[in-house]
Design a protein around this motif. Structure first.
Motif, short mmCIF file in Angstrom:
data_model
loop_
_atom_site.label_atom_id
_atom_site.label_comp_id
_atom_site.label_asym_id
_atom_site.label_seq_id
_atom_site.Cartn_x
_atom_site.Cartn_y
_atom_site.Cartn_z
N LYS A 191 0.81 -1.37 -0.02
CA LYS A 191 -0.07 0.02 0.08
C LYS A 191 0.77 1.32 0.06
O LYS A 191 0.47 2.39 -0.54
CB LYS A 191 -0.82 0.04 1.20
CG LYS A 191 -2.11 -1.13 1.16
CD LYS A 191 -2.98 -0.83 2.24
CE LYS A 191 -4.06 -2.03 2.18
NZ LYS A 191 -4.21 -2.82 3.44
N THR A 192 2.02 1.19 0.32
CA THR A 192 2.86 2.31 0.53
C THR A 192 3.46 2.68 -0.82
O THR A 192 3.98 3.81 -1.04
CB THR A 192 4.11 2.38 1.45
OG1 THR A 192 4.80 1.11 1.13
CG2 THR A 192 3.49 2.15 3.03
N TYR A 193 3.30 1.88 -1.85
CA TYR A 193 3.78 1.99 -3.10
C TYR A 193 2.63 2.31 -4.17
O TYR A 193 2.97 2.60 -5.37
CB TYR A 193 4.38 0.71 -3.62
CG TYR A 193 5.76 0.61 -2.87
CD1 TYR A 193 7.17 1.12 -3.38
CD2 TYR A 193 5.69 -0.09 -1.76
CE1 TYR A 193 8.22 0.87 -2.41
CE2 TYR A 193 6.99 -0.47 -0.96
CZ TYR A 193 8.06 0.12 -1.36
OH TYR A 193 9.41 0.06 -0.75
N GLY A 194 1.38 2.47 -3.60
CA GLY A 194 0.23 2.99 -4.54
C GLY A 194 0.25 2.10 -5.62
O GLY A 194 0.16 0.87 -5.35
N LYS A 195 0.18 2.30 -7.21
CA LYS A 195 0.06 1.65 -7.92
C LYS A 195 1.15 1.17 -8.46
O LYS A 195 1.14 0.34 -9.50
CB LYS A 195 -0.82 2.38 -9.21
CG LYS A 195 -2.34 2.52 -8.81
CD LYS A 195 -3.04 3.07 -9.82
CE LYS A 195 -4.48 3.28 -9.31
NZ LYS A 195 -5.38 4.26 -10.20
N ASP A 196 2.57 1.43 -8.03
CA ASP A 196 3.85 1.15 -8.57
C ASP A 196 4.19 -0.20 -8.39
O ASP A 196 5.05 -0.39 -7.23
CB ASP A 196 4.90 2.15 -8.16
CG ASP A 196 5.89 2.02 -9.15
OD1 ASP A 196 6.21 0.97 -9.80
OD2 ASP A 196 6.65 3.03 -9.19
N ARG A 197 3.72 -1.29 -8.72
CA ARG A 197 3.71 -2.76 -8.40
C ARG A 197 5.14 -2.99 -8.34
O ARG A 197 5.86 -3.81 -7.80
CB ARG A 197 3.29 -3.65 -9.23
CG ARG A 197 1.64 -3.91 -8.97
CD ARG A 197 0.78 -4.48 -10.19
NE ARG A 197 -0.54 -4.60 -9.61
CZ ARG A 197 -1.04 -5.72 -8.82
NH1 ARG A 197 -0.15 -6.56 -8.44
NH2 ARG A 197 -2.30 -5.70 -8.57
N GLU A 198 5.88 -2.53 -9.61
CA GLU A 198 7.32 -2.84 -9.87
C GLU A 198 8.02 -2.38 -8.73
O GLU A 198 9.29 -2.72 -8.35
CB GLU A 198 7.95 -2.41 -11.12
CG GLU A 198 9.20 -3.02 -11.54
CD GLU A 198 9.53 -2.95 -13.12
OE1 GLU A 198 8.87 -2.95 -13.91
OE2 GLU A 198 10.55 -2.28 -13.15
N ALA A 199 7.99 -1.00 -8.22
CA ALA A 199 8.84 -0.33 -7.16
C ALA A 199 8.50 -1.14 -5.89
O ALA A 199 9.53 -1.33 -5.12
CB ALA A 199 8.23 0.96 -7.09
N HIS A 200 7.47 -1.70 -5.67
CA HIS A 200 7.24 -2.52 -4.43
C HIS A 200 8.24 -3.80 -4.52
O HIS A 200 8.79 -4.37 -3.60
CB HIS A 200 5.95 -3.05 -4.29
CG HIS A 200 5.65 -4.14 -3.18
ND1 HIS A 200 4.81 -5.28 -3.63
CD2 HIS A 200 5.64 -3.89 -1.90
CE1 HIS A 200 4.74 -6.15 -2.38
NE2 HIS A 200 5.06 -5.26 -1.45
N GLU A 201 8.25 -4.39 -5.89
CA GLU A 201 8.94 -5.78 -6.03
C GLU A 201 10.30 -5.52 -5.99
O GLU A 201 11.20 -6.28 -5.46
CB GLU A 201 8.37 -6.36 -7.37
CG GLU A 201 6.94 -6.95 -6.97
CD GLU A 201 6.63 -7.42 -8.18
OE1 GLU A 201 7.21 -7.42 -9.46
OE2 GLU A 201 5.46 -8.13 -8.23
N ARG A 202 10.70 -4.06 -6.36
CA ARG A 202 12.34 -3.81 -6.45
C ARG A 202 12.74 -3.79 -4.94
O ARG A 202 13.97 -4.16 -4.82
CB ARG A 202 12.35 -2.46 -7.39
CG ARG A 202 12.41 -2.77 -8.74
CD ARG A 202 12.83 -1.26 -9.65
NE ARG A 202 12.64 -1.64 -11.00
CZ ARG A 202 13.69 -2.18 -11.62
NH1 ARG A 202 14.97 -2.69 -11.36
NH2 ARG A 202 13.45 -2.40 -13.14
N ALA A 203 11.98 -3.24 -4.26
CA ALA A 203 12.25 -3.14 -2.58
C ALA A 203 12.60 -4.40 -2.22
O ALA A 203 13.57 -4.72 -1.59
CB ALA A 203 11.18 -2.30 -1.90
N ILE A 204 11.50 -5.41 -2.50
CA ILE A 204 11.80 -6.62 -1.88
C ILE A 204 12.97 -7.47 -2.59
O ILE A 204 13.79 -7.99 -1.82
CB ILE A 204 10.31 -7.46 -2.35
CG1 ILE A 204 9.22 -7.03 -1.66
CG2 ILE A 204 10.53 -9.17 -2.07
CD1 ILE A 204 7.79 -7.62 -1.97
N ASP A 205 13.13 -7.06 -3.96
CA ASP A 205 14.11 -7.89 -4.43
C ASP A 205 15.41 -7.65 -3.81
O ASP A 205 16.55 -8.22 -3.70
CB ASP A 205 14.04 -7.71 -6.02
CG ASP A 205 15.22 -8.31 -6.71
OD1 ASP A 205 15.05 -9.53 -6.99
OD2 ASP A 205 16.08 -7.73 -7.13
N ALA A 206 15.74 -6.30 -3.62
CA ALA A 206 16.98 -5.64 -3.06
C ALA A 206 17.20 -6.39 -1.89
O ALA A 206 18.35 -6.70 -1.50
CB ALA A 206 16.76 -4.35 -2.87
#
Ligand code: GAR
Length: 190
Positions: free
Chosen positions: A60-75
């Protein structure tokens, strides 16, 4: 052992089954991290109680930017040396970007006999269709939702008068056995 992350969104009973199985000395995965997109997921507490690192990255803190959410996890996965991912009731559709990053290194459990009933409400749909059997599938994660190559399946009968909940419970018992056995098989071969 292969350093493995489990992704959950809720209660995490499949995660529990995997972690319990990994207590056998010859189990090939070390479940080093449990990731959730929901900070309130019940499974996170259980993982922490087992001394497993947990990571909540609230989508929810990434709004509609799914990839930004996943980049944070991936890092975080890279920083921790994670080599393999088991999705276990992770209820977010992944972007092609994350799927590509983990191609051949990420599997999912889905509560139907794929290719039947991709998506949600699988048990209800199997009962409504009049199927004689339900079940679960473990598959490689590919860009299409619930669409990757199937690795293993378990079947259960659908009984007269079955409700989706009754069928889900019958399938879930098989999920727990199948997921642990499949991870053992895949990572032992590697
Ligand atoms: C399991 O039945 C799993 O197969 C399903 O969610 C449940 C999670 O339970 N997964 C999906 O529907 C994936 N789209 P759990 O949190 O107790 O493991």
């Amino acid at each position: 052992k292969t350093k493995t992350a489990i992704f959950i969104s809720g209660r995490g009973s499949n995660m529990v089954a995997l972690v319990e199985a990994s207590k056998a000395a010859d189990f090939p995965a070390d479940f080093a991290l449990v990731v959730s997109n929901d900070p309130t997921a019940a499974g996170l507490e259980w993982a922490a109680s087992q001394g497993i690192d947990t990571l909540a990255v609230d989508h929810k803190t990434y709004g509609k930017d799914r990839e930004a959410h996943e980049r944070a996890i991936d890092a975080e996965l890279r920083a921790r040396g994670i080599e393999f991912i088991c999705l276990a009731g992770y209820m977010r559709i992944l972007t092609p970007w994350l799927v590509e990053q983990w191609s051949g290194k990420m599997i999912n459990i889905h509560p139907s006999l794929l290719p039947k009933y991709k998506g949600l409400h699988t048990h209800e749909r199997a009962i409504e269709a009049g199927d004689a059997e339900g079940g679960c599938s473990i598959h490689w994660v590919s860009p299409g939702v619930d669409d990757g190559d199937v690795i293993a399946q378990a079947r259960v009968p659908i009984l007269d008068g079955d409700t989706p909940d009754a069928l889900a419970a019958r399938v879930l018992k098989e999920e727990h056995k199948l997921y642990a056995a499949t991870v053992r098989q895949i990572l032992t071969k590697k």
